[in-house]
Design a protein around this motif. Structure first.
Motif, PDB file in Angstrom:
ATOM      1  N   VAL A  27      -4.352  11.063   2.115  1.00  0.00           N
ATOM      2  CA  VAL A  27      -4.898  11.927   3.159  1.00  0.00           C
ATOM      3  C   VAL A  27      -4.885  13.354   2.623  1.00  0.00           C
ATOM      4  CG1 VAL A  27      -4.759  12.696   5.540  1.00  0.00           C
ATOM      5  CG2 VAL A  27      -3.971  10.390   4.935  1.00  0.00           C
ATOM      6  N   GLU A  28      -6.067  13.921   2.439  1.00  0.00           N
ATOM      7  CA  GLU A  28      -6.201  15.261   1.871  1.00  0.00           C
ATOM      8  C   GLU A  28      -7.134  16.085   2.738  1.00  0.00           C
ATOM      9  OE1 GLU A  28      -7.701  17.494  -2.244  1.00  0.00           O
ATOM     10  OE2 GLU A  28      -7.907  15.322  -2.008  1.00  0.00           O
ATOM     11  N   ASP A  29      -6.657  17.237   3.187  1.00  0.00           N
ATOM     12  CA  ASP A  29      -7.469  18.114   4.017  1.00  0.00           C
ATOM     13  C   ASP A  29      -6.850  19.500   3.957  1.00  0.00           C
ATOM     14  OD1 ASP A  29      -8.653  19.415   6.447  1.00  0.00           O
ATOM     15  OD2 ASP A  29      -9.472  17.408   6.772  1.00  0.00           O
ATOM     16  N   ASP A  30      -7.671  20.526   3.784  1.00  0.00           N
ATOM     17  CA  ASP A  30      -7.152  21.896   3.681  1.00  0.00           C
ATOM     18  C   ASP A  30      -6.357  22.292   4.917  1.00  0.00           C
ATOM     19  OD1 ASP A  30      -8.296  22.184   1.202  1.00  0.00           O
ATOM     20  OD2 ASP A  30     -10.083  23.249   1.934  1.00  0.00           O
ATOM     21  N   ALA A  31      -6.700  21.730   6.069  1.00  0.00           N
ATOM     22  CA  ALA A  31      -6.029  22.087   7.324  1.00  0.00           C
ATOM     23  C   ALA A  31      -4.597  21.575   7.374  1.00  0.00           C
ATOM     24  CB  ALA A  31      -6.813  21.536   8.514  1.00  0.00           C
ATOM     25  N   LEU A  32      -4.196  20.709   6.455  1.00  0.00           N
ATOM     26  CA  LEU A  32      -2.835  20.167   6.452  1.00  0.00           C
ATOM     27  C   LEU A  32      -1.811  21.141   5.889  1.00  0.00           C
ATOM     28  CD1 LEU A  32      -3.623  16.542   5.218  1.00  0.00           C
ATOM     29  CD2 LEU A  32      -2.945  17.239   7.532  1.00  0.00           C
ATOM     30  N   LEU A  55      -8.858  14.504   7.992  1.00  0.00           N
ATOM     31  CA  LEU A  55      -8.401  14.501   9.381  1.00  0.00           C
ATOM     32  C   LEU A  55      -9.435  13.878  10.312  1.00  0.00           C
ATOM     33  CD1 LEU A  55      -6.665  17.978   9.754  1.00  0.00           C
ATOM     34  CD2 LEU A  55      -5.590  15.732   9.569  1.00  0.00           C
ATOM     35  N   SER A  56     -10.706  14.128  10.042  1.00  0.00           N
ATOM     36  CA  SER A  56     -11.760  13.575  10.905  1.00  0.00           C
ATOM     37  C   SER A  56     -11.762  12.052  10.881  1.00  0.00           C
ATOM     38  CB  SER A  56     -13.129  14.111  10.459  1.00  0.00           C
ATOM     39  OG  SER A  56     -13.390  13.765   9.103  1.00  0.00           O
ATOM     40  N   ASP A  57     -11.367  11.460   9.763  1.00  0.00           N
ATOM     41  CA  ASP A  57     -11.300  10.000   9.682  1.00  0.00           C
ATOM     42  C   ASP A  57     -10.185   9.440  10.554  1.00  0.00           C
ATOM     43  OD1 ASP A  57     -13.349   9.802   7.681  1.00  0.00           O
ATOM     44  OD2 ASP A  57     -11.881  10.506   6.217  1.00  0.00           O
ATOM     45  N   LEU A  58      -9.196  10.285  10.857  1.00  0.00           N
ATOM     46  CA  LEU A  58      -8.032   9.833  11.626  1.00  0.00           C
ATOM     47  C   LEU A  58      -8.089  10.297  13.079  1.00  0.00           C
ATOM     48  CD1 LEU A  58      -5.293  10.611   8.930  1.00  0.00           C
ATOM     49  CD2 LEU A  58      -6.439   8.426   9.374  1.00  0.00           C
ATOM     50  N   VAL A  72      -2.114  20.122  13.372  1.00  0.00           N
ATOM     51  CA  VAL A  72      -1.354  20.058  12.129  1.00  0.00           C
ATOM     52  C   VAL A  72      -1.388  21.418  11.441  1.00  0.00           C
ATOM     53  CG1 VAL A  72      -1.781  17.588  11.822  1.00  0.00           C
ATOM     54  CG2 VAL A  72      -3.378  19.253  10.853  1.00  0.00           C
ATOM     55  N   GLY A  73      -0.837  21.485  10.232  1.00  0.00           N
ATOM     56  CA  GLY A  73      -0.836  22.737   9.496  1.00  0.00           C
ATOM     57  C   GLY A  73       0.062  23.773  10.147  1.00  0.00           C
ATOM     58  N   LEU A  74      -0.030  24.993   9.657  1.00  0.00           N
ATOM     59  CA  LEU A  74       0.782  26.073  10.220  1.00  0.00           C
ATOM     60  C   LEU A  74       0.455  26.320  11.684  1.00  0.00           C
ATOM     61  CD1 LEU A  74       0.760  28.682   7.289  1.00  0.00           C
ATOM     62  CD2 LEU A  74       2.724  27.397   8.157  1.00  0.00           C
ATOM     63  N   THR A 110       0.851  -1.186   0.000  1.00  0.00           N
ATOM     64  CA  THR A 110       0.000   0.000   0.000  1.00  0.00           C
ATOM     65  C   THR A 110       0.889   1.239   0.000  1.00  0.00           C
ATOM     66  OG1 THR A 110      -1.705  -1.137   1.304  1.00  0.00           O
ATOM     67  CG2 THR A 110      -1.791   1.267   1.243  1.00  0.00           C
ATOM     68  N   VAL A 111       0.616   2.184  -0.881  1.00  0.00           N
ATOM     69  CA  VAL A 111       1.359   3.444  -0.882  1.00  0.00           C
ATOM     70  C   VAL A 111       0.487   4.503  -0.221  1.00  0.00           C
ATOM     71  CG1 VAL A 111       2.944   3.034  -2.774  1.00  0.00           C
ATOM     72  CG2 VAL A 111       0.635   3.802  -3.282  1.00  0.00           C
ATOM     73  N   LEU A 112       1.122   5.314   0.603  1.00  0.00           N
ATOM     74  CA  LEU A 112       0.412   6.308   1.414  1.00  0.00           C
ATOM     75  C   LEU A 112       1.031   7.675   1.208  1.00  0.00           C
ATOM     76  CD1 LEU A 112      -1.327   7.344   3.864  1.00  0.00           C
ATOM     77  CD2 LEU A 112       0.499   6.433   5.351  1.00  0.00           C
ATOM     78  N   THR A 113       0.190   8.676   1.001  1.00  0.00           N
ATOM     79  CA  THR A 113       0.704  10.039   0.914  1.00  0.00           C
ATOM     80  C   THR A 113      -0.245  10.990   1.614  1.00  0.00           C
ATOM     81  OG1 THR A 113       1.762  11.622  -0.587  1.00  0.00           O
ATOM     82  CG2 THR A 113      -0.415  10.857  -1.220  1.00  0.00           C
ATOM     83  N   MET A 114       0.280  12.154   1.963  1.00  0.00           N
ATOM     84  CA  MET A 114      -0.486  13.248   2.546  1.00  0.00           C
ATOM     85  C   MET A 114      -0.214  14.470   1.688  1.00  0.00           C
ATOM     86  SD  MET A 114       0.220  14.974   6.253  1.00  0.00           S
ATOM     87  CE  MET A 114       0.968  16.574   5.938  1.00  0.00           C
ATOM     88  N   GLY A 115      -1.264  15.120   1.208  1.00  0.00           N
ATOM     89  CA  GLY A 115      -1.028  16.279   0.357  1.00  0.00           C
ATOM     90  C   GLY A 115      -2.272  16.710  -0.376  1.00  0.00           C
ATOM     91  N   PRO A 116      -2.143  17.723  -1.238  1.00  0.00           N
ATOM     92  CA  PRO A 116      -3.289  18.241  -1.988  1.00  0.00           C
ATOM     93  C   PRO A 116      -3.762  17.258  -3.044  1.00  0.00           C
ATOM     94  CG  PRO A 116      -1.260  19.242  -2.760  1.00  0.00           C
ATOM     95  CD  PRO A 116      -0.898  18.434  -1.556  1.00  0.00           C
ATOM     96  N   GLU A 117      -4.791  17.658  -3.789  1.00  0.00           N
ATOM     97  CA  GLU A 117      -5.380  16.774  -4.791  1.00  0.00           C
ATOM     98  C   GLU A 117      -4.353  16.262  -5.790  1.00  0.00           C
ATOM     99  OE1 GLU A 117      -8.928  16.886  -8.202  1.00  0.00           O
ATOM    100  OE2 GLU A 117      -8.540  18.627  -6.918  1.00  0.00           O
ATOM    101  N   ASP A 118      -3.410  17.127  -6.186  1.00  0.00           N
ATOM    102  CA  ASP A 118      -2.406  16.733  -7.176  1.00  0.00           C
ATOM    103  C   ASP A 118      -1.490  15.629  -6.671  1.00  0.00           C
ATOM    104  OD1 ASP A 118      -3.432  18.554  -8.921  1.00  0.00           O
ATOM    105  OD2 ASP A 118      -1.887  20.078  -8.596  1.00  0.00           O
ATOM    106  N   ALA A 119      -1.452  15.402  -5.359  1.00  0.00           N
ATOM    107  CA  ALA A 119      -0.594  14.363  -4.802  1.00  0.00           C
ATOM    108  C   ALA A 119      -0.993  12.975  -5.275  1.00  0.00           C
ATOM    109  CB  ALA A 119      -0.611  14.422  -3.270  1.00  0.00           C
ATOM    110  N   ARG A 120      -2.198  12.858  -5.836  1.00  0.00           N
ATOM    111  CA  ARG A 120      -2.611  11.565  -6.395  1.00  0.00           C
ATOM    112  C   ARG A 120      -1.713  11.142  -7.554  1.00  0.00           C
ATOM    113  NH1 ARG A 120      -8.209   9.331  -5.779  1.00  0.00           N
ATOM    114  NH2 ARG A 120      -8.954  10.179  -3.810  1.00  0.00           N
ATOM    115  N   ASP A 121      -1.068  12.129  -8.194  1.00  0.00           N
ATOM    116  CA  ASP A 121      -0.146  11.789  -9.280  1.00  0.00           C
ATOM    117  C   ASP A 121       1.008  10.937  -8.759  1.00  0.00           C
ATOM    118  OD1 ASP A 121      -1.733  13.224 -10.986  1.00  0.00           O
ATOM    119  OD2 ASP A 121      -0.435  14.999 -11.035  1.00  0.00           O
ATOM    120  N   ALA A 122       1.479  11.248  -7.540  1.00  0.00           N
ATOM    121  CA  ALA A 122       2.557  10.454  -6.939  1.00  0.00           C
ATOM    122  C   ALA A 122       2.073   9.041  -6.642  1.00  0.00           C
ATOM    123  CB  ALA A 122       3.053  11.128  -5.659  1.00  0.00           C
TER     124      ALA A 122
END
Length: 261
Positions: free
Chosen positions: A87-92, A207-210, A217-219, A60-72
């Motif tokens: 894992v995608e959330d604006d608060a990240l 984030l709510s799922d986790l 998180v975030g700034l 399983t590959v796991l990433t955290m990031g914006p929508e474009d991170a799906r490319d990775a």
């Protein structure tokens, strides 16, 4: 029982692009194309080799990031990984390594794992500390910076290369490992792999799922921050020394003045 391997990957700005900071002094990711971190490709490759050597394994590959991170994730899936978690959330936005490690640890626990594989560092932050922090959060052994890695008898085995010697290291599963760019060239996705990746499952989490509060998180939750940044100075013209009999002396004087000698 199937060997569950989770590979942490990162979507990073292309290092050959013209990268800048945004107004909040985070990386302006919209200003340059992104891709799967090259150092994480080695992690995907080693995970696939371990899975191929096992009787039954799932990667399983796991990433955290914006929508474009799906490319990775799609790149890793096209290499041969079985499924992905995003894992995608604006608060990240603006998360430092502490926030990132918290999110990844919670996602890994939710997914289930026996072995977590990471690259030696990301090609944007280049800190190289996330695997160790991740292992601490998960409460499992860490074996990092390996140039060889394998799994046998419920243990992860590896080789760590130092400046003057190499060491054989071992840890009981579950464990976290990181691999270096000396662990073996990553495979190129085949056309068949690219087409198959389009049908492989990609789970989306917030984030709510986790069970993570946005303030962690975030700034807002970062323990480190960039306080000031400036553009790299433009390259100035060099000094030309014309040799008319005194060139050697002029060159020596220039080097001495510049404190090179």
């Amino acid at each position: 029982m199937s060997l569950r391997i989770v590979v942490c990957v990162k979507y990073v700005p292309d290092a050959t692009g013209d990268r800048h900071f945004a107004e909040d002094l985070t990386t302006a990711r919209d200003a340059v194309d992104g891709l799967l971190s090259e150092l994480d490709e080695y992690a995907v490759e080693q995970a696939l080799q371990i899975a191929e050597a096992a009787d039954d394994a799932e990667v399983t590959v796991l990433t955290m990031g914006p929508e474009d991170a799906r490319d990775a994730l799609r790149k890793a899936l096209s290499m041969g990984a079985d499924k992905a978690v995003h894992v995608e959330d604006d608060a990240l936005h603006g998360s430092d390594v502490m926030g990132t490690s918290l999110v990844l640890a919670r996602a890994i626990e939710r997914t289930g794992y026996d072995l977590v594989v990471c690259g030696m560092a990301s090609t944007d932050g280049t800190m190289g500390v996330l695997p160790a922090i991740l292992a601490e959060r998960l409460g499992v052994p860490q074996v990092t910076l390996l140039s060889e890695v394998a799994v046998a008898g419920g243990n992860v085995l590896g080789r760590w290369d130092g400046d003057t010697a190499s060491e054989r290291v071992e840890a009981q599963l579950p464990a976290v490992v990181s691999v270096t760019d000396q662990s073996g060239e990553a495979r190129y996705p085949s056309f068949k792999g690219i087409m198959a990746a389009k049908k492989k499952p990609v789970e989306s989490l917030e984030l709510s799922d986790l069970g993570i509060d946005a303030g962690e998180v975030g700034l807002a939750g970062a323990r480190t921050a960039v306080e000031e940044a400036a553009e790299r100075p433009a390259r100035s013209a060099g000094t030309i020394v014309k040799d008319e009999g005194e060139g050697g002396k002029q060159l020596a004087a220039f080097l001495a003045e510049s404190k090179f000698i």
